[in-house]
Design a protein around this motif. Sequence first.
Motif, short mmCIF file in Angstrom:
data_model
loop_
_atom_site.label_atom_id
_atom_site.label_comp_id
_atom_site.label_asym_id
_atom_site.label_seq_id
_atom_site.Cartn_x
_atom_site.Cartn_y
_atom_site.Cartn_z
N VAL A 144 0.85 -1.19 0.00
CA VAL A 144 0.00 0.00 0.00
C VAL A 144 0.89 1.24 0.00
O VAL A 144 1.86 1.30 0.74
CB VAL A 144 -0.91 0.02 1.24
CG1 VAL A 144 -1.81 1.24 1.22
CG2 VAL A 144 -1.71 -1.26 1.33
N GLY A 145 0.56 2.15 -0.82
CA GLY A 145 1.31 3.39 -0.81
C GLY A 145 0.61 4.43 -1.63
O GLY A 145 -0.09 4.09 -2.60
N ASP A 146 0.81 5.67 -1.21
CA ASP A 146 0.18 6.74 -1.99
C ASP A 146 0.85 6.83 -3.34
O ASP A 146 1.89 6.21 -3.58
CB ASP A 146 0.34 8.08 -1.23
CG ASP A 146 -0.49 8.07 0.05
OD1 ASP A 146 -1.46 7.26 0.11
OD2 ASP A 146 -0.14 8.82 0.96
N ASN A 147 0.24 7.62 -4.19
CA ASN A 147 0.85 7.83 -5.49
C ASN A 147 2.24 8.44 -5.32
O ASN A 147 2.51 9.16 -4.36
CB ASN A 147 -0.03 8.78 -6.34
CG ASN A 147 -1.34 8.10 -6.73
OD1 ASN A 147 -1.36 6.89 -6.95
ND2 ASN A 147 -2.41 8.88 -6.77
N GLU A 148 3.13 8.12 -6.25
CA GLU A 148 4.48 8.68 -6.28
C GLU A 148 5.38 8.17 -5.16
O GLU A 148 6.42 8.75 -4.91
CB GLU A 148 4.44 10.23 -6.24
CG GLU A 148 3.55 10.86 -7.31
CD GLU A 148 4.03 10.53 -8.71
OE1 GLU A 148 5.25 10.39 -8.91
OE2 GLU A 148 3.15 10.39 -9.60
N ILE B 72 0.75 -10.66 -5.59
CA ILE B 72 1.27 -9.38 -5.12
C ILE B 72 0.36 -8.30 -5.69
O ILE B 72 0.11 -8.24 -6.90
CB ILE B 72 2.71 -9.15 -5.60
CG1 ILE B 72 3.60 -10.22 -4.98
CG2 ILE B 72 3.20 -7.76 -5.25
CD1 ILE B 72 5.00 -10.27 -5.58
N ILE B 73 -0.09 -7.47 -4.75
CA ILE B 73 -1.01 -6.42 -5.17
C ILE B 73 -0.41 -5.08 -4.77
O ILE B 73 -0.03 -4.89 -3.62
CB ILE B 73 -2.39 -6.60 -4.50
CG1 ILE B 73 -3.03 -7.93 -4.96
CG2 ILE B 73 -3.32 -5.44 -4.82
CD1 ILE B 73 -4.21 -8.34 -4.12
N LEU B 74 -0.31 -4.19 -5.73
CA LEU B 74 0.19 -2.84 -5.44
C LEU B 74 -1.01 -1.90 -5.56
O LEU B 74 -1.73 -1.92 -6.56
CB LEU B 74 1.25 -2.45 -6.48
CG LEU B 74 2.38 -3.46 -6.68
CD1 LEU B 74 3.28 -3.04 -7.84
CD2 LEU B 74 3.20 -3.61 -5.41
N THR B 75 -1.18 -1.10 -4.51
CA THR B 75 -2.35 -0.22 -4.57
C THR B 75 -2.18 1.00 -3.70
O THR B 75 -1.44 0.98 -2.71
CB THR B 75 -3.62 -0.99 -4.12
OG1 THR B 75 -4.75 -0.11 -4.24
CG2 THR B 75 -3.52 -1.44 -2.67
N CYS B 76 -2.86 2.03 -4.06
CA CYS B 76 -2.95 3.20 -3.20
C CYS B 76 -4.31 3.24 -2.50
O CYS B 76 -4.62 4.18 -1.80
CB CYS B 76 -2.73 4.49 -4.02
SG CYS B 76 -3.93 4.71 -5.33
N MET B 77 -5.11 2.26 -2.78
CA MET B 77 -6.46 2.19 -2.20
C MET B 77 -6.59 0.89 -1.42
O MET B 77 -7.20 -0.08 -1.88
CB MET B 77 -7.52 2.23 -3.32
CG MET B 77 -7.41 3.42 -4.27
SD MET B 77 -7.94 4.94 -3.51
CE MET B 77 -9.70 4.68 -3.54
N PRO B 78 -6.01 0.82 -0.21
CA PRO B 78 -6.00 -0.46 0.51
C PRO B 78 -7.40 -0.96 0.88
O PRO B 78 -7.59 -2.15 1.04
CB PRO B 78 -5.18 -0.15 1.76
CG PRO B 78 -5.26 1.33 1.93
CD PRO B 78 -5.35 1.90 0.56
#
Lengths: 920, 373
Positions: free
Chosen positions: A30-34, A898-904
């Motif tokens: 999880v991480g915000d954009n950028e 593996i899932i990458l997202t900014c919207m957990p």
Amino acid sequence: MRLHSLALRDFRGVKDRSVRFRALGTTVVVGDNEVGKSSLVEAFGLIFDLPDDSKSTRIRDIQPVGQDVGPEVTVELSLGGRELTYAKRWLKNRSTELTAVEPDGRRRSWTGREAHNEAERLFHENVDPVLWQTLMVSQGQSLVLPTPADAEPLITAVTAESGTPVDGASMPLVTAVEHEYLRYWTPRGKPTGDFARSAKAVAAAELAARQALQAMDEVQSDIRRAERLNLDLEDVSGRLTDHLAGVEALRERKQATDEILLRRDSVRSRAETARARLENHTRTRLDRERLLDEVERFTRFEAEHAARRADAELVARTAAELVQAAEATLTDVVELKDVRRTEVQAAERRVSELMDRAELDRLIGQQTELVDVRARIAAAGTVLDRIKVDDALVAALEDARAAVVEARAALAAGVPEVTVRRLGAEPVELSGTGLEGDVPGELGFDESIELLVSGELVVGVPGQVEVTVRAGGEAATLRSRVDDAVRREKDLLKKAGVKDVAAARELLRKADTASAELNEARRTETSLTAGGDPGERIAVLTARLGIGEADEAGAGDSSGKQPAVEGVPGQMSLFEEFTSPHDTLFDDFEVPEPEPDDLAGAQRALETARDGLAESERLLADAEFAAAQARKAADEDRSEAQNARARAELAAERLAAALDSLESARSVLDDDAVAAAESEATADVEAVLDELTAVQEQADAAGADQVADELAAALEVAKRLQDERDRLRDALRTTEGRLEQSGRDGLATRRDVAELELAAVRTEYESLQRRAGAARRVYDTLSRHRAAAQTKYSEPLQSRIDALGRSVYGPSFRVRLDDDLAVAERELDGVRLPVEALSTGAQEQLAIITRLAISHLVSTGDGSVPVIFDDALGWSDKARLRDMGALLGRAGDHGQVIILTCMPDRYEYVPKATFITLDG
Amino acid sequence: MDSITFLHSSDWQLGMMRRFLGPDGQARWGQARLDAVARIGAVAERTGAAFVVVTGDVFEHNQVERQTILRACEALKRIPVPVVLLPGNHDALEPGSLWTSSQWLAHAPDHVTVLTETTPFRILPGVEIVGAPWRSRRPLSDPAAPAYADLPAEPGTIRILLAHGQLTSLSGGMSEVPPIDQTALEAAVADGRLQYVGLGDRHSTTRVTDRIWFSGTQEVTSPEEDAPGNVLKVTVGGTIEVEPIRVGAWHMVDHRVELFDEESIAALEDWFADLPDKERTYVRLAGDGSLPLPLLARLDSIIDAQGEVFASVERWAKFWTVRPAPDAADLESLQLSGPARAAMEELRQALAGGDEGAGAALSLMHRLARDAG
């Protein structure tokens, strides 16, 4: 392949970051954009793709802007049974290091280019690039459905599971078969191209051939028609020729017989003339016979009617006499009835009069009583009118009396009381004022008077003395009081009309008595006048009885005469006149008794009179009936007599006329001459008829009459035959004209050409049909086998997609895969849709489901790779997120996700997921 | 006259069409029939024939197109001697007949005589032609009899009868119309009333007796005809001499083959190669046998190719029973696998079970697989 960790340093915006993934299960980064989520994926690709000395722009792009540093990536992974640690730094202090721990525990290391080459070799040996690209979903690519047909691990897994090898070698044939099929058929199986055009050409040629054939059929019909017409024409022409010869023979015969017919017409004409003459003579004879017959007949009639006339007139006279007798009797009976009616009227009047007199007596008594009562009423009224006294007035009078007494007493006490007495003969005169009581002007002898003088009293003796007595002042007041009291009493007495109170009281008593009397009398009057005024009825009755006023006074005298009855002059004499000549007829009638004076007797007399009247009415009815009958009979007889007279006169007239006619006819031709003329005419007729018979026999023998008819009929037949011949000629000409035109049009050639064309296109069509049929047969057969094989081949993947999909969409979910193992259609609740027709969310979900299914299918083999989603499920709603989360969690049970997202929160429903948060 | 030489022809049937020839073949063949007429003129000139008789069916039909009539007239003009034409069943002297049409009457050459009556026609001194024109397509009795039945013998006159119809001996009793009484004809010939009987209707040149002949058509019209394409040169007098002279240029041939292997295919190829006048020849093939798929494909190819060379090559549907006979080797050679192999195997079994459609499908699939492979 399993990805264990990834570390970045100086990579784009990431200074230093390390992420560790679960080897089995789902890791959500999880991480915000950028913050570098996508950089992780990019770094993994770069470390295997580019050596550390690469000059690629991709390397330049990852260097942090404005920093002269070397981007560095370190990755730990399992690959082909080895555990690898692979680190690389580009641009600055370039380095590459690879360490591998073999399955047997041996450890090997490489650096530099060797390390890169070894890592690249190991990667390509163990990771199928198609599968890798298929299962790694970059940012913004989540909607793309995978087409994994060339992914070797997948093919291996599918083949191993289905037992069906891939049929790549047949593809050129499949293409060729499809190509051949589409030469003749549309994809939907309709004829197309040359095949379809050929079918149309056949239809058009068939139509043209049919029309051409039809045209030729018409030609054939015309030929047969013309042949028939020719035969018919020949036949009719022959018959016409024969017939005209017959007509000519008939004409000649007719000329020969016309002469005989002329002669016959002449004789026939003479016969007509002779017959007419004979008819004239016969008519004359018949007229004469008729005249003679009429004279005889009318003579007989005349005598007969004269006798009848005499008889009828006799009968009429007798009938008239009978009428007279009957009418005389009727008159008598009418008179008798009048007498009887008069008697009844008289008896009725007598009864009535007696009843009236009785009533009159009663009324007179009643009126007398009424007069009396009314006199009493009047008297009482008079008394009451006269008496003006009532109880109040009497009381007032009594009060006034007492006041007078009281005033006088006071006066007497207050004034001088003078006593005057006349003693002598001399008159003593009194006068004065204020004197009590009546003061005589003069006193009689020895008369004295006592006077209270309240005024002035003058007592004189004329010529001798005059004494004046004057009372004092008080005396005037006392006097006034007395006067007032007296005046009041007088007024009251005057009002009461009495002289004193006692009289008033008496009057009051009388008034009461009179009032009682009046009331009683009025009641009596009321009862007496209840039936009306007796006087009026008395007047009526007396008028009716003819009693004068003078008699009225003695109305009660019942011994009065009966003037009404007895007073009718001549009544008896009339009756006598009526009865005396008819004693025999009225024997049973009694002479009426003298009138009884009593009512009962009068009523009995009335009954007797009425019986007499009824009897006379019956007699009258009989007499009237007899008279009517006699009159009717007389009328009829008279009418009969008149008729008889008229008929007799008519018979006489007709006889006279017949005699005149006969005389007139005889003057022209006597009877014998008439008979002779007729005989002569008869002989003439017979002679000419004999001649006619002879001529007719000649005509019959020659058939003269039939020849004309035969000729007429023959001419008619000839006409008919000529018409028929003309008609046939016309029809033949028309038909031949058509045939000529058909020849000019070359219809047979046209038909042949059309048939030739039809045969040609049909041959071509049949050839195409054979080829199209073969193509279709091959296509269908091959397609069927391919479909069966494809179904079997794709079944392992399809069954997994179906299973995963049903956990999200329910049991009706299924998919159909195409030859490339890509999802072509989705079926849900019985509705099949191509994937392009699905909503965006459904497409994304289907793409994820398909990737998870592929991952599941290859997970047991060496070629498995992680499933990586960079920013997915952005198109799904909350409910679907829950289902998809569950699905992702289950996928982690079999492999690495593996899932990458900014919207957990999209993944909060993934069970057992490890969340790693990247800080900015 | 002692003798006379003339030419006898019949059944020109100008305007006839043959569906098996196709448009191009039809046009050339139609012209060939006119050319043959012209060649009759040449023969007449060459042989010194005094006249030409045509015994019926000059035209295919009474309602032929104008072009046919005009071209016929042109062809007739190329015959340099008198021509006597007899109406036959195709161009009967019926209502609407071509012979009475304004088109014919306007263009008929002067030296041409149409026999419209049965009265003898003296074409030359001592030479009399009698004819029995057909007045209907359905005559009720012997169509020749009206011309000669009541004729007495005329010594010194050569009398030629022109008639049209089948003979009792040749009709086989199958004719729809009454045939010509052959016995009566022969009797008339025998008693000298007729010196020659020229007959028409039969397209093959046929000698009935020395003096009774069918000339046959001037140009072949069907493979079934035996010796068509001739004109008869007749010299008649006390003796009779009849010589068929070929004027036709076309051939129509039936050919029956047994096809079962490569050799038989090769034999057919040789047969085609040996035929003359290919562009003027129509071949009707009757075939039987079965062939492996490659040979069947080769046969198709051969026939297609020959069809381009010849006027027409046609499989005679009624007698064409050549079947594909795929064997295992055929299929193996294609190296098919999977669904393709299964499909081909299914078709092969269907064919073996008598499914004719499967044969064509199998051949096609074989060809496609071979080409694709």
